[in-house]
Design an enzyme around this catalytic site. Sequence first.
Site, mmCIF file in Angstrom:
data_model
loop_
_atom_site.group_PDB
_atom_site.id
_atom_site.type_symbol
_atom_site.label_atom_id
_atom_site.label_comp_id
_atom_site.label_asym_id
_atom_site.label_seq_id
_atom_site.Cartn_x
_atom_site.Cartn_y
_atom_site.Cartn_z
ATOM 1 N N HIS B 136 9.083 1.916 -0.912
ATOM 2 C CA HIS B 136 8.234 1.793 -1.828
ATOM 3 C C HIS B 136 8.267 2.738 -3.033
ATOM 4 C CE1 HIS B 136 4.302 1.058 -3.682
ATOM 5 N NE2 HIS B 136 3.936 0.043 -3.060
ATOM 6 N N ASP B 211 5.943 7.605 5.382
ATOM 7 C CA ASP B 211 4.911 6.777 4.623
ATOM 8 C C ASP B 211 4.638 5.803 5.714
ATOM 9 O OD1 ASP B 211 3.637 4.878 3.206
ATOM 10 O OD2 ASP B 211 5.620 4.636 1.822
ATOM 11 N N GLN B 214 2.171 1.041 5.952
ATOM 12 C CA GLN B 214 2.184 -0.339 6.502
ATOM 13 C C GLN B 214 2.171 -0.176 8.108
ATOM 14 O OE1 GLN B 214 1.749 -3.012 4.928
ATOM 15 N NE2 GLN B 214 2.207 -2.423 2.935
ATOM 16 N N LYS B 237 -5.924 -0.697 2.717
ATOM 17 C CA LYS B 237 -5.043 -1.486 3.357
ATOM 18 C C LYS B 237 -5.458 -1.589 4.793
ATOM 19 C CE LYS B 237 -0.773 -0.489 0.830
ATOM 20 N NZ LYS B 237 -0.413 -1.546 -0.100
ATOM 21 N N CYS B 377 7.082 -3.473 -5.417
ATOM 22 C CA CYS B 377 7.335 -2.050 -5.752
ATOM 23 C C CYS B 377 8.237 -1.417 -4.692
ATOM 24 C CB CYS B 377 6.003 -1.108 -5.364
ATOM 25 S SG CYS B 377 4.694 -1.713 -6.296
HETATM 26 C C1 LIG Z 1 4.892 1.357 2.073
HETATM 27 C C2 LIG Z 1 4.016 1.466 1.153
HETATM 28 N N1 LIG Z 1 4.101 2.708 0.341
HETATM 29 C C3 LIG Z 1 3.198 3.055 -0.425
HETATM 30 C C4 LIG Z 1 2.184 2.440 -0.977
HETATM 31 C C5 LIG Z 1 1.268 2.572 -1.987
HETATM 32 O O1 LIG Z 1 -0.085 2.687 -1.414
HETATM 33 P P1 LIG Z 1 -1.213 2.899 -2.550
HETATM 34 O O2 LIG Z 1 -0.893 1.824 -3.693
HETATM 35 O O3 LIG Z 1 -2.383 2.831 -1.566
HETATM 36 O O4 LIG Z 1 -1.129 4.351 -3.002
HETATM 37 C C6 LIG Z 1 2.240 1.002 -0.303
HETATM 38 C C7 LIG Z 1 1.410 -0.029 -0.860
HETATM 39 O O5 LIG Z 1 1.390 -0.448 -1.811
HETATM 40 C C8 LIG Z 1 3.016 0.596 0.616
HETATM 41 O O6 LIG Z 1 3.338 -0.569 1.112
#
Ligand SMILES: Cc1ncc(COP(=O)(O)O)c(C=O)c1O
Lengths: 429, 429, 154, 154
Positions: B136, B211, B214, B237, B377
């Site tokens: 992401h 990370d 998910q 989430k 993203c």
């Molecule tokens: C794999 C992953 N990493 C990072 C993020 C970023 O999370 P956040 O937008 O809550 O900072 C997300 C979600 O958008 C994600 O799915």
Amino acid sequence: MALNVDEIRSDFPILKRDVRGVPLVYLDSGATSQKPSVVLDAERAFYETSNAAVHRGAHALAEEATDAYESAREVIAGFVGASSDEIVFTKNATEAINLVAYAFSNATDKHRQGIEVDPRFVLRPGDNIVVTEMEHHANLIPWQEVCAKTGATLKWFGITADGRLDMESNPIDQNTKIVSVVHQSNILGTINPIEDIMRMAHSAGALGFVDMCQSVPHMPVDVHATGADFAAWSGHKMLGPTGIGLLWGKSELLNAMPPFLSGGSMIEMVNMDHSTYAPAPQRFEAGVPMVAQAVALATAVGYLEQIGMDNVAEHEHELTEYLLNRLQELPGVHIIGPPNAIDRGSAVSFVVDGMHPHDVGHIMDSRGVAVRVGHHCAWPTCRRFDVPATTRITPYLYNSRADMDAAVEAIVAAQEFFGVLPESEKVGL
Amino acid sequence: MALNVDEIRSDFPILKRDVRGVPLVYLDSGATSQKPSVVLDAERAFYETSNAAVHRGAHALAEEATDAYESAREVIAGFVGASSDEIVFTKNATEAINLVAYAFSNATDKHRQGIEVDPRFVLRPGDNIVVTEMEHHANLIPWQEVCAKTGATLKWFGITADGRLDMESNPIDQNTKIVSVVHQSNILGTINPIEDIMRMAHSAGALGFVDMCQSVPHMPVDVHATGADFAAWSGHKMLGPTGIGLLWGKSELLNAMPPFLSGGSMIEMVNMDHSTYAPAPQRFEAGVPMVAQAVALATAVGYLEQIGMDNVAEHEHELTEYLLNRLQELPGVHIIGPPNAIDRGSAVSFVVDGMHPHDVGHIMDSRGVAVRVGHHCAWPTCRRFDVPATTRITPYLYNSRADMDAAVEAIVAAQEFFGVLPESEKVGL
Amino acid sequence: MSDDLYQEIILDHYKNPRGVHSLDHALAESHQVNPTCGDEVTVWVGEGDNGSLDVAYVGQGCSISQASASVMSELVAGKDAATVSKLEDAFMELMQSKGNLQPDEDVLEDAIAFAGVSKYPARIKCALISWMALKDARIKAGLTDHASDIDEEN
Amino acid sequence: MSDDLYQEIILDHYKNPRGVHSLDHALAESHQVNPTCGDEVTVWVGEGDNGSLDVAYVGQGCSISQASASVMSELVAGKDAATVSKLEDAFMELMQSKGNLQPDEDVLEDAIAFAGVSKYPARIKCALISWMALKDARIKAGLTDHASDIDEEN
Ligand SMILES: Cc1ncc(COP(=O)(O)O)c(C=O)c1O
Ligand SMILES: Cc1ncc(COP(=O)(O)O)c(C=O)c1O
């Protein structure tokens, strides 16, 4: 117009509660304010009807959520005379200040690596950053850190004995890159002549930042009229939820700054080895933002606008004048900060002879009067006045004269309990 | 144990609403989840009974608020097998990742200025940082930025044709300082062998970051068992409010890192020219934090624990298997990511011949089916599969097989509307 | 279903795009990206006969973005800068109307088919991207009209 | 009012503190700060007769922190490391009791007056700060007891 405090109080569920078996008298709004039901309703309604990730989806909920979020930005921008592309949502005021501080260290790093950046944000040894001795730690330590990382020097305005900025000590010079000053001191209550200071900054070719944490919630503020380039404040001190703060910056400057937090939603194009950034404010809002909090904060702004910030300021001014007078009648009680209500907000710090501020606050609390004790995140200011800490009363629109009386009585009770009330005063209060 | 989806759905007010005149089928939980009433109740109750600034006041409300905040930290830590001093509250996962990325650039800056820092965080040209091609943006751009600021190099694992990490492309070497990998890809659904990768990182003397945005919401996770040094995920989430994210880090490492955001509450001693920092996690929580959000998130955790993360994972696995099978029966529909449900989460991306993903999503939305379209993203991942974008279905514990069917029918309807359904398939679905 | 968005005209332009090529004698080009979905378009402008504009584009993206580029290229080709500038304004106004504007078919021709897009905030950018590229390329090329463009350049 | 917090013993020690001085023959000192309120205390430890400890302190802060330092210095002076270590544990346990522990007066003597502090989370640190300084100084000075201290040093 005088505020109808009873009516206002009825909007705040928490103000009906007891603490330690007695009714709550909440006088710690300088730390954080309480929230009216309409704000809590708005936050909940968002989750129950329109919750979705903003700026990322094309489905109906995502459109509604994006619309709610961006409308909130407009409302909040309007509240301080800004346009919405000048408003960045952060988690608190501290993040907003750090965001600009990091623009300097990040630009300096990138410049050193040969990446083109706006020269206004590049620091070199010999350059300096100017703050004051009455800054909240949030507007002091980020700049200390920038200096530690870049070799720039931190300089500051001193404070006079009656709690005003010592304008004679002005350290701004041609090497100053940014001047960052608190609008209203959270410990002394002093309202600083920020228009003058911003002018001085600009004459020296420096940028100007104002910490508005204690001004925006308490008085009408037009950010452009202050002459500042940037300002920061927090939502939780102005009837809004926790977890949201604001950065205002001139569009041209925001767009000249390198990003701070990076990730989703702040980009234009992304490749594995290189990315480009979206324009401000998106550039500074990486990740899923505090959507429900923005919506709720916009409702808080609506609530304040309906009451009128002029009226809020006038009400607080009256309470402050009354409180200062009553405190000054108390033997053994000393105000730390301007002793009168001129150019002064409602934060009133004091110390009591023979007692530690912590003990004063504790006994006030045992009578239901919630005040803050400690250095109020302004430790250097305490040192300046040679006190280890202070006890601080910070009223807001939901406080009345009766609350000021309750505070004063609690102070006297504390003096009695500790046996520090001068003989002559033991009877008759 | 099979989930009682009907009962669960009744806890989520928003799932009862219509969009575009038809009942909502929410399949965008990968972007953000919906919230059960208990979570909204907890957030509101906090504001109505105990709201105050935490860690700063000594009065009754401040004590209650601090207690609520720190108890929330304990609950959330327990959920992932961590102890509470290993958990830092941030505004979202993006901030949590940036926090660690900035530890590197800040330590490097300070080292350059002659300030003593932990050498594990100092980067020199020649050093590298390793990510993957399926990150992401939140776990890619912060590391790109660190490289841009320090002269270090970014390297990455590639992806195989069926959406797995290409372990042959492993770029970890003795100059690697940190390896940061997504646990479950938000676009492909792939669950990566993070234990192996963390071992590889440690063998090379590098730190390891995962990370978990998910994974933590969707399966049981014990952070220590993964072998990682750090992990990040977000509250929104996993049934929690917007505006709160989590960083987990080994205590020893957190305490070896320089601060990130600086200001109030993260300090030990403050002077005008020099300050010292509190130990972690306070060191990384400058300013008034997202107290109500932490309290609400702890309630969300309690809700998930009551259902059981094993059961959530099993339920999603079944839905995923069913959905993958149904999609693979559709002519002209291609899954981007692993085609079977082995080592795979519930995020299912696909493209439709002859249609742009945006149009697919739009027509699904017009039938009430909320899915996400775009690069999610993870733009480099789209490039890897030579698609401009995908349409993505991400079910959660409140989704049923009927929701999968609704999605499949909506896809067919989209194909029909655009006239791209192969002749042979036009009847009989 | 989605009838207000996907007009026949749009689907037709999407499937049979006009004006997709590059321009030999281009004076300027503009590449625009929609970062939320990855749609891309490059627009070239050159000078045609009698002060008119030549326009061409290539792009990839959703039906709305590609049909809009096609409609745009057909609509503006051969018109002078002043007229094109007015068309840009009219189309922008339509997109910002939230579905509350009855577009003038005599002016916008096929582009009136995009009226429904204005009800879907997430799709407006799709419809606008080629028009933004057009304007940007036009300004870069100096093919502007004093009266209608000057304000917006400051 | 606040009777559970401000026992007579506490007020007495606050107004008439014992043990406030520095130590000529100190083996180690420890300076502790409570960052939320600025309370400070410095504790010195040295070796007294027959393996006993000598303790002294200076400090500034609220009644709880200063009285606690005074009570602490009186209580531990002249005791050996093993006994002091047990006193530290007993006092820590009392502070974490949330008001639910009946302290043993034979062991803690005047320090039982702090039982009420354990009901006020924001004040616990005040009562503990001098004890933390004591332990830290003791460990620095090597005045430890194998059995009772070793676990906590790792
Ligand atoms: C794999 C992953 N990493 C990072 C993020 C970023 O999370 P956040 O937008 O809550 O900072 C997300 C979600 O958008 C994600 O799915
Ligand atoms: C003057 C001033 N600046 C900065 C801050 C920091 O605000 P926050 O804690 O919301 O980041 C505060 C409040 O604590 C303040 O009063």
